[in-house]
Design a protein around this motif. Structure first.
Motif, PDB file in Angstrom:
ATOM      1  N   TYR A   9       0.775  -1.200  -0.022  1.00  0.00           N
ATOM      2  CA  TYR A   9       0.008   0.048  -0.056  1.00  0.00           C
ATOM      3  C   TYR A   9       0.898   1.203   0.015  1.00  0.00           C
ATOM      4  O   TYR A   9       2.119   1.125   0.314  1.00  0.00           O
ATOM      5  N   TYR A  58      -4.701  10.180   0.243  1.00  0.00           N
ATOM      6  CA  TYR A  58      -4.987   9.391  -0.510  1.00  0.00           C
ATOM      7  C   TYR A  58      -4.227   7.983  -0.090  1.00  0.00           C
ATOM      8  O   TYR A  58      -3.119   8.143   0.294  1.00  0.00           O
ATOM      9  N   ALA A  74      -3.531   4.171  -1.569  1.00  0.00           N
ATOM     10  CA  ALA A  74      -3.468   3.086  -2.815  1.00  0.00           C
ATOM     11  C   ALA A  74      -3.207   1.835  -2.048  1.00  0.00           C
ATOM     12  O   ALA A  74      -2.306   1.628  -1.109  1.00  0.00           O
ATOM     13  N   ARG A 120      -8.043   2.591  -4.738  1.00  0.00           N
ATOM     14  CA  ARG A 120      -7.498   3.757  -4.182  1.00  0.00           C
ATOM     15  C   ARG A 120      -8.706   4.346  -3.235  1.00  0.00           C
ATOM     16  O   ARG A 120      -9.984   4.064  -3.454  1.00  0.00           O
ATOM     17  N   ILE A 123       2.520   6.885  -5.173  1.00  0.00           N
ATOM     18  CA  ILE A 123       1.250   7.745  -5.063  1.00  0.00           C
ATOM     19  C   ILE A 123       1.691   9.233  -4.925  1.00  0.00           C
ATOM     20  O   ILE A 123       2.840   9.285  -4.238  1.00  0.00           O
ATOM     21  N   GLY A 172      -2.892  12.149  -5.551  1.00  0.00           N
ATOM     22  CA  GLY A 172      -3.635  11.132  -5.527  1.00  0.00           C
ATOM     23  C   GLY A 172      -3.442  10.065  -6.886  1.00  0.00           C
ATOM     24  O   GLY A 172      -4.114   9.174  -6.912  1.00  0.00           O
ATOM     25  N   VAL A 181      -1.828   7.295  -9.054  1.00  0.00           N
ATOM     26  CA  VAL A 181      -1.141   6.057  -8.669  1.00  0.00           C
ATOM     27  C   VAL A 181      -0.312   5.646  -9.915  1.00  0.00           C
ATOM     28  O   VAL A 181      -0.947   5.478 -11.143  1.00  0.00           O
TER      29      VAL A 181
END
Length: 841
Positions: A475, A481, A483, A497, A519, A523, A525
């Motif tokens: 992650y 944010y 991911a 996300r 990320i 935001g 990714v």
């Protein structure tokens, strides 16, 4: 006549002649003093280079006093060595010397090796050799760490002591050298542009071969990454390995010289500043910061690893050797802050101390001093917030361990506990300064389950139930944010996300698993799938960016990639994705996300993303098993490695270059014997040699098998793409059940030795019980030339029984060095004939 005199007169005459012969030869009449000299190398009629190594063996009644070698008017003295003659065990005794024939005219000469014993007796052996220097290759282009885009300019020269030195260049993807047709040839010089379009997205091997007039060969292999510049704009190139990139500077290591040079490149002027140059210093990683560079160097062995802060033109030793045993290599730098850790000299608590360093002022603050303390890679935020884990004692009587791992947050001088797992372990925390993403798992070490969790400063929610897939580190988090990955319908990992609003979005729908890359603060990714790089902006579509060779950086809202010694800006302009089409609608009370892709199966799942908000995902995917690709990292010398994928490896294909590899060995548990392969031997010679030694001929490495490689080069050998071998596949009753006795193994799921021992149990052990599935487990450390050691019976004794034994024997400790059984590594295990019982902690 006297009869007696008549009989003995011939004997007298014989005696006189014998004594005369003894006198002329200078021999002792009473004791034999024979000396036998055998020249082992070079062979008779061999072609030799200007630096000629010579080895010889002696057999003598008396001690050998001296050995000398003479050739072409040059005389050298030999020295005795226990490992003069190389073999797989390190060597056998002999005498050795190196003769420098520089300046001697090429031709045939007599090598004479003479030995003198303690009584003054001598003996010699002679060899005829032909002096003809091997050709020497000069790589003028490409420069070190150059990148093909996808063509590359080559300028290669060949120097020899005779005319007619030919050059050929071949291209291929094997790290041991290329085969196939030449892409460039020449005599004396080979220059031109080579098109490597066929290798885009890969690191290609360019093997240069020089052949002189008598057939002597020299080779060099260059590793060149090949990129498609359709989305890449070159920003800067440096002649070294890039450690870090900032808007105004590049930090890189020039490792083509000795000592290595750690340099800063000013991107505006192009000027370089050398900040560290110490013989044997071995800089390992470093980060740019507002006032300079924080970096790690290793002047000596692993216990002398140092952390340095080059600030305002001066070098500061952050962790002086007089105070610290070893700082860890996982320093973190974000903005103007860094986290570093170490253990005090003579510390008996086992505690680690973590410090927050203000890189502007150059001052340190103690964050935590505790056993089991750890800060993960993204456990530092740019505002100086640090999240970490440490052991917390528990009174839980039904728990397997007497402690939990819990997460703490440190900010502005004070710590607060974030999690209270109630028997579950919380690990791997990442933070953006406000929010934390982390993994919650059942305690080590068998049948563990994992969940990806999110903490927003108020409470904890579940992002993904990962089942038995270890989610630690899968992650990323930035500016609210998150991911994260989540298993799809057939276990493949899909990327999701979480927006700051709490809305959850599924970003990928591939049939094979994806991995999160980065990320951004907005935001966006980046992720990888099947060797390709993708980006997903907020509210955008999934855009393919080409091959994933680059290491990615976000700088001022733009995405940059580092390949070799080059920095590229990556064009993220949206284009229709050829893989998936995604439509997302949201509302304040409920969220429905519907996505479609090429399909063979359909499933529906619902998860809670925030109070009063539900995300329903209908996913149609092609069902495939998760797969992964790993690589074997080889150092020069002996390497204990392993096949961690479910594909059979051809030894000849992977290790068939005699320039790169000396020998490969595999242990055959069933027959208690070795299987052997040497790329320098043809099939007949290999079979003859193996038979004479009682070995088998090694041809394949099966899934889950470990093996030894004696490598001449430092290489990275990619294994075929396949499903990773699980540690539980060695359980009794399964096809790959571990056999009693010694076995060489490899696994694809990283495990501690204790975890691997537990995985061998078909049923979980009772709380407080350590199964005796193994007697011992060993892993080899090539750079240190030492063994890592583990024994479950010593671990079960509790306290410091295991570490005390390891220390007493001079072994390495898996736990204190944070060493796991990783994919690509091999290890020895000794399984008892009968599992006789267990040991209670």
């Amino acid at each position: 006549m006297n009869r007696t005199a008549h009989i003995f007169r011939p004997l007298q005459r014989f005696s006189v002649r014998l004594l005369a012969l003894v006198f002329l030869l200078g021999l002792s009449f009473s004791v034999s003093a024979a000396i036998t000299v055998t020249i082992v190398a070079p062979l008779d009629a061999a072609k030799v280079d200007t630096i000629m190594p010579v080895t010889a063996t002696m057999q003598a009644t008396y001690e050998i006093a001296s050995v000398t070698g003479t050739i072409a008017g040059k005389t050298v003295a030999f020295t005795f060595s226990q490992t003069a003659i190389s073999n797989r065990y390190g060597g056998t005794p002999g005498w050795m010397a190196s003769v420098d024939l520089t300046g001697v005219t090429r031709g045939t000469y007599q090598l004479v090796v003479t030995a003198v014993d303690a009584m003054g007796a001598t003996a010699s052996a002679t060899r005829s050799v032909t002096l003809d220097a091997k050709p020497k290759i000069e790589i003028r282009k490409p420069v070190p760490y150059a990148v093909a885009t996808p063509s590359i300019n080559l300028d290669i020269g060949c120097v020899d002591d005779d005319t007619g030195c030919g050059i050929s260049v071949r291209a291929g993807t094997s790290m041991y050298g290329a085969t196939g047709a030449a892409v460039l040839t020449g005599t004396g010089t080979a220059a031109g542009t080579v098109d490597l379009t066929a290798y885009i997205g890969q690191t290609v091997s360019l093997t240069v071969t020089a052949t002189d007039s008598v057939g002597q060969i020299a080779t060099k292999t260059l590793s060149v990454p090949v990129v498609d510049t359709a989305r890449l704009a070159l920003q800067a190139s440096v002649p070294g390995r890039i450690f870090d990139v900032a808007a105004d500077r590049i930090l890189y290591l020039d490792d083509t010289v000795d000592p290595q040079l750690l340099k800063i490149r000013n991107r505006a002027s192009g000027a370089d500043t050398t900040i560290y140059s110490v013989a044997g210093g071995n800089p390992q990683k470093g980060y740019l910061h507002p006032n300079g560079v924080l970096f790690i160097a290793q002047p000596g062995n692993v216990l002398t690893t140092r952390i340095y802060d080059w600030r305002n033109g001066s070098l500061v030793d952050v962790a002086p050797a007089s105070q610290w045993l070893w700082p860890l290599s996982n320093i973190l730098v974000k903005g103007k802050y860094a986290v570093w850790s170490g253990r005090r000299i003579n510390d008996t608590t086992g505690n680690y101390e973590y410090f927050l360093r203000d890189l502007v002022t150059g001052t340190d603050q103690l964050i935590v001093n505790a056993k089991g303390a750890s800060v993960d890679y993204n456990g530092l935020a740019a505002d100086g917030t640090v999240v970490y884990i440490k052991q917390i004692a528990t009174t839980c009587v039904s728990c397997q361990f007497a402690y939990n791992y819990e997460i703490f947050s440190w900010k502005n001088g004070s710590s607060s506990q974030v999690t209270n797992g109630g028997g579950l372990w919380s690990i791997g925390p990442f933070t953006d300064g406000t929010n934390i993403a982390f993994t919650q798992e059942t305690p080590c070490c068998s049948n563990q389950t994992f969940k990806t969790m999110f903490w927003n400063g108020v409470g904890v929610t579940v992002l993904a139930d990962m089942g038995t897939i270890n989610s630690s580190g899968s992650y990323a988090i930035a500016n609210g944010y998150v991911a994260f990955t989540k298993p799809g319908t057939s276990g493949q990992l899909q990327v999701w996300r979480r927006l700051p609003s709490g809305t959850l979005e599924q970003l990928t729908f591939f049939s094979a698993g994806s991995q999160i890359d980065t990320i951004s603060d907005t935001g966006a990714v980046t992720l990888t799938n099947g060797g390709k790089l993708y980006v997903y902006e907020v509210g955008g579509t999934l855009v393919e960016l080409g091959s994933g060779l680059q290491k990615r950086y976000w700088l001022n809202g733009e995405l940059y990639g580092v390949v070799g010694g080059s920095v590229f800006k990556i064009d993220r302009a949206a284009t229709p994705s050829p893989v998936t089409t995604t439509t997302t609608t949201t509302s304040t009370t409920s969220t429905t996300t519907t996505s479609s892709s090429t399909s063979t199966s359909t499933s529906t799942s619902t998860s809670t993303s925030a109070p009063g908000t539900t995300t329903t995902v209908v996913t149609t995917t092609t069902t495939t098993l998760p797969s992964s690709s790993v690589a074997i990292a080889l150092e020069q010398g002996w390497n204990l490695v392993g096949n961690a994928v479910d594909q059979i490896l051809s030894v000849g294909s992977l290790f068939g270059d005699p320039v790169a590899v000396t020998t490969v060995w595999k242990w055959d548990n069933s027959n208690s014997s070795w299987q052997f392969y040497a790329p320098s031997m043809d099939a007949a010679a290999l079979q003859t040699y193996a038979t004479s030694k009682g070995y088998g001929v090694l041809s394949v490495i099966n899934p889950g098998e470990g093996f030894w490689v004696n490598s001449n080069l430092k290489l990275n050998v990619p294994l075929p793409v396949g499903t990773l071998v699980s540690s539980i596949s060695f359980q009794d009753g399964k096809p790959g059940a571990l056999k009693p006795g010694w076995s060489l193994l490899a696994i694809g799921n990283p495990r501690t030795p204790s975890g691997f021992n537990g995985d061998l149990s078909a049923f979980p052990a009772s709380a407080g019980v350590i199964p005796l599935n193994l007697t011992t487990l060993w892993a080899w450390d090539n750079p240190l030339g030492k063994w890592y050691f583990y024994a479950p019976n010593l671990e079960g004794q509790g306290g410091t029984a295991l570490t005390d034994y390891i220390t007493s024997k001079g072994y390495l400790d898996f736990s204190t060095n944070a060493r796991k059984l990783e994919a690509g590594a091999g290890f020895w295990v000794n399984k008892p004939q009968v599992v006789t019982g267990t040991v209670v902690e």
